[in-house]
Enzyme design. Structure first.
Site, PDB file in Angstrom:
ATOM      1  N   TYR A 232      11.707   7.294   5.779  1.00 18.98           N
ATOM      2  CA  TYR A 232      12.091   8.716   5.739  1.00 18.98           C
ATOM      3  C   TYR A 232      11.380   9.549   6.787  1.00 18.98           C
ATOM      4  CZ  TYR A 232       8.031   8.430   2.620  1.00 18.98           C
ATOM      5  OH  TYR A 232       6.800   8.141   2.088  1.00 18.98           O
ATOM      6  N   LYS A 233      10.543   8.902   7.609  1.00 14.98           N
ATOM      7  CA  LYS A 233       9.840   9.635   8.673  1.00 14.98           C
ATOM      8  C   LYS A 233      10.700   9.590   9.934  1.00 14.98           C
ATOM      9  CE  LYS A 233       5.539   9.083   6.238  1.00 14.98           C
ATOM     10  NZ  LYS A 233       4.381   8.233   5.936  1.00 14.98           N
TER      11      LYS A 233
ATOM     12  N   PHE B 225      -4.369   5.234   5.359  1.00 14.64           N
ATOM     13  CA  PHE B 225      -3.559   6.083   4.489  1.00 14.64           C
ATOM     14  C   PHE B 225      -3.969   5.882   3.024  1.00 14.64           C
ATOM     15  CE2 PHE B 225       0.329   7.319   2.256  1.00 14.64           C
ATOM     16  CZ  PHE B 225       0.609   8.525   2.879  1.00 14.64           C
TER      17      PHE B 225
ATOM     18  N   ARG C 215      -1.322  19.002  11.756  1.00 14.55           N
ATOM     19  CA  ARG C 215      -0.621  17.856  12.338  1.00 14.55           C
ATOM     20  C   ARG C 215       0.737  18.296  12.854  1.00 14.55           C
ATOM     21  NH1 ARG C 215       0.699  12.673   8.606  1.00 14.55           N
ATOM     22  NH2 ARG C 215       2.245  14.165   7.911  1.00 14.55           N
TER      23      ARG C 215
ATOM     24  N   ASP D 222       0.719  -1.670   7.981  1.00 11.28           N
ATOM     25  CA  ASP D 222       1.541  -0.556   7.516  1.00 11.28           C
ATOM     26  C   ASP D 222       2.109   0.151   8.744  1.00 11.28           C
ATOM     27  OD1 ASP D 222       2.620   1.836   6.532  1.00 11.28           O
ATOM     28  OD2 ASP D 222       1.159   1.952   4.896  1.00 11.28           O
TER      29      ASP D 222
HETATM   30  C1  PLP Z   1       4.081   7.960   4.596  1.00 10.03           C
HETATM   31  C2  PLP Z   1       3.234   6.757   4.421  1.00 10.03           C
HETATM   32  C3  PLP Z   1       3.336   5.966   3.262  1.00 10.03           C
HETATM   33  C4  PLP Z   1       4.226   6.394   2.142  1.00 10.03           C
HETATM   34  O1  PLP Z   1       4.203   5.569   1.025  1.00 10.03           O
HETATM   35  P1  PLP Z   1       5.290   5.846  -0.134  1.00 10.03           P
HETATM   36  O2  PLP Z   1       5.094   4.767  -1.084  1.00 10.03           O
HETATM   37  O3  PLP Z   1       6.622   5.854   0.538  1.00 10.03           O
HETATM   38  O4  PLP Z   1       5.003   7.195  -0.704  1.00 10.03           O
HETATM   39  C5  PLP Z   1       2.570   4.818   3.190  1.00 10.03           C
HETATM   40  N1  PLP Z   1       1.739   4.465   4.198  1.00 10.03           N
HETATM   41  C6  PLP Z   1       1.612   5.215   5.333  1.00 10.03           C
HETATM   42  C7  PLP Z   1       0.706   4.779   6.419  1.00 10.03           C
HETATM   43  C8  PLP Z   1       2.344   6.384   5.459  1.00 10.03           C
HETATM   44  O5  PLP Z   1       2.219   7.131   6.552  1.00 10.03           O
END
Ligand code: PLP
Length: 415
Positions: free
Chosen positions: A239-240, A137, A388, A214
């Protein structure tokens, strides 16, 4: 499950019957009724980006705003201060397979990732290499690049198969006694490939490196067993699949025995021992309290508490089982309806290797996203060519999957 097509319209109709039968047999079906739905005709296949709003969360937020904030005013801090730890414990127990006192909620995933990566690098002085992968990511890659630049370290990039992601062997091949930290995502944000964290942890530890995972795309949809895999450090967002709303605080996990070996690089007042003594100098609060920094975001924390409660009520095993059924149905429909129109699967075929979403690759994927939205189907586009489909198990019906795939079929068939 689907018979080879005789006539396309017939095949589509059979698939719809099949979707409805799967919905009728779905033991989690009633959970959809616990979410706020404004437009029942909208097909929402983006719950892995922003989960829908649970009714319990809407009601709880209303009460926090009207009764606690407006009513109790600053007196509410007497109980609000317990939220980062209390909600962290619920998340540890019900979602992450961690122990009480190992998870705290604060800030964003990005900030938590920085905090834990920096602490890990501090704990391995003299080692000069960070291992991660090119398909990781973006925020993780960027934060690691910033840390490497600031400290004169090198990044050892893995360049694995873009669908399967890095294997334990890929990581083992680059490990030596110069590696300080190995950091990967559990579920890849584009392909949904699941990384074998247990095998990689073992190899990283044998080389004396720390690990930072992560879990943003697994928390709440793929069971995580942080204790079982011997994880050192982890972060993820809420939030997912945890449905806690835009910008809700992220979690950070630090294994018990590392909590006072490692030290946060952000010495904020909320992480200081005896916070309200306002004393000189910073000493960490014991346990995960020492990993907080500033004033916690109360609206987000109560939303996480409700989101975790819903996941616990449904049960992660059932959620994962439905998730596999949803993504398998999407793959099956892709093969029957979309492959002939220039699409290819951008996710692993083996459901055990696949997280909660399915990527469908097509040269026109970017434009397709907009065309789909116009047709009432919300999906996401990821560079360079992936559409996706996020199939959040508590809020997605099999019929939604059918409607989404048929909409893609109709757009591509019309040219
Ligand atoms: C959605 C996501 C994030 C989001 O990071 P924020 O700091 O909340 O914007 C980080 N890592 C992964 C792998 C994600 O899918």
């Amino acid at each position: 499950m689907l018979r080879p097509m005789t006539h396309p319209a017939r095949a589509a109709a059979e698939a719809l019957d099949h979707a409805r039968a799967l919905d009728a047999a779905d033991s989690l079906r009633s959970f959809r009724d616990r979410f706020v739905v404004h437009d029942p005709n909208l097909v929402y296949l983006d719950g892995n980006s922003l989960g829908r709003l649970p009714m319990a969360t809407r009601d709880r937020l209303r009460s926090v705003v009207e009764n606690e904030w407006a009513g109790e005013l600053s007196g509410a801090w007497d109980h609000w201060v317990e939220l980062p730890g209390r909600v962290g414990d619920a998340l540890a127990r019900d979602v992450l397979g961690a122990a009480e006192g190992e998870v705290a909620l604060a800030d964003s995933t990005t900030v938590n990732f920085y905090r834990l990566a920096a602490a890990a690098l501090d704990a391995r002085p003299g080692r000069r290499v960070i291992v991660t992968d090119r398909a990781n990511f973006p925020t993780d890659r960027y934060v690691l690049e910033g840390l490497a630049r600031a400290r004169g370290l090198a990044i050892q990039w893995l360049d694995p198969d873009p669908i399967a992601g890095p294997s334990a062997e890929d990581v083992a091949a680059v490990l030596d006694d110069d590696v300080a930290l190995v950091s990967l995502s559990h579920v890849n944000y584009r392909s949904a490939a699941i990384t074998d964290l247990a095998a990689i942890s073992e190899r990283a530890h044998a080389a004396g490196a720390l690990t930072l995972w992560d879990l943003s795309h697994s928390a709440g949809v793929v069971a995580v067993d942080l204790a079982g895999i011997g994880a050192d450090l982890a972060v993820g967002c809420t939030y997912k699949y945890l449905n806690a709303g835009p910008g809700s605080p992220a979690f950070q996990y630090v294994r018990h025995d590392l909590q006072d070996q490692l030290r946060t690089p952000i010495q904020g007042w909320f992480g200081r021992r005896d916070l309200f003594s306002m004393g000189q100098g910073w000493e960490p609060e014991a346990g995960m309290g020492g990993w907080l920094a500033g004033t916690p975001a109360i609206h987000g924390l109560v939303a996480i508490e409700e989101g975790v409660r819903l996941v616990a009520a449904a049960g992660l095993d059932q959620i994962r089982a439905k998730s596999i059924a949803l993504t398998s149905f999407a793959v099956e429909l892709h093969d029957h309806r979309l492959a002939e129109l220039g699409c290819s699967l951008g996710s692993p075929r083996d459901p055990e290797q696949r997280g909660g979403h399915v990527s469908i690759r097509h040269a026109r994927a970017r434009a397709l996203r907009g065309d789909l939205a116009a047709a009432g189907v919300i999906a996401d586009f990821r560079e360079p060519d992936s559409l996706r489909l996020g199939l959040s198990p508590l809020t997605t019906a099999f019929e939604d999957v059918w409607r989404g795939i048929e909409a893609i079929h109709a757009i591509l068939a019309a040219g």
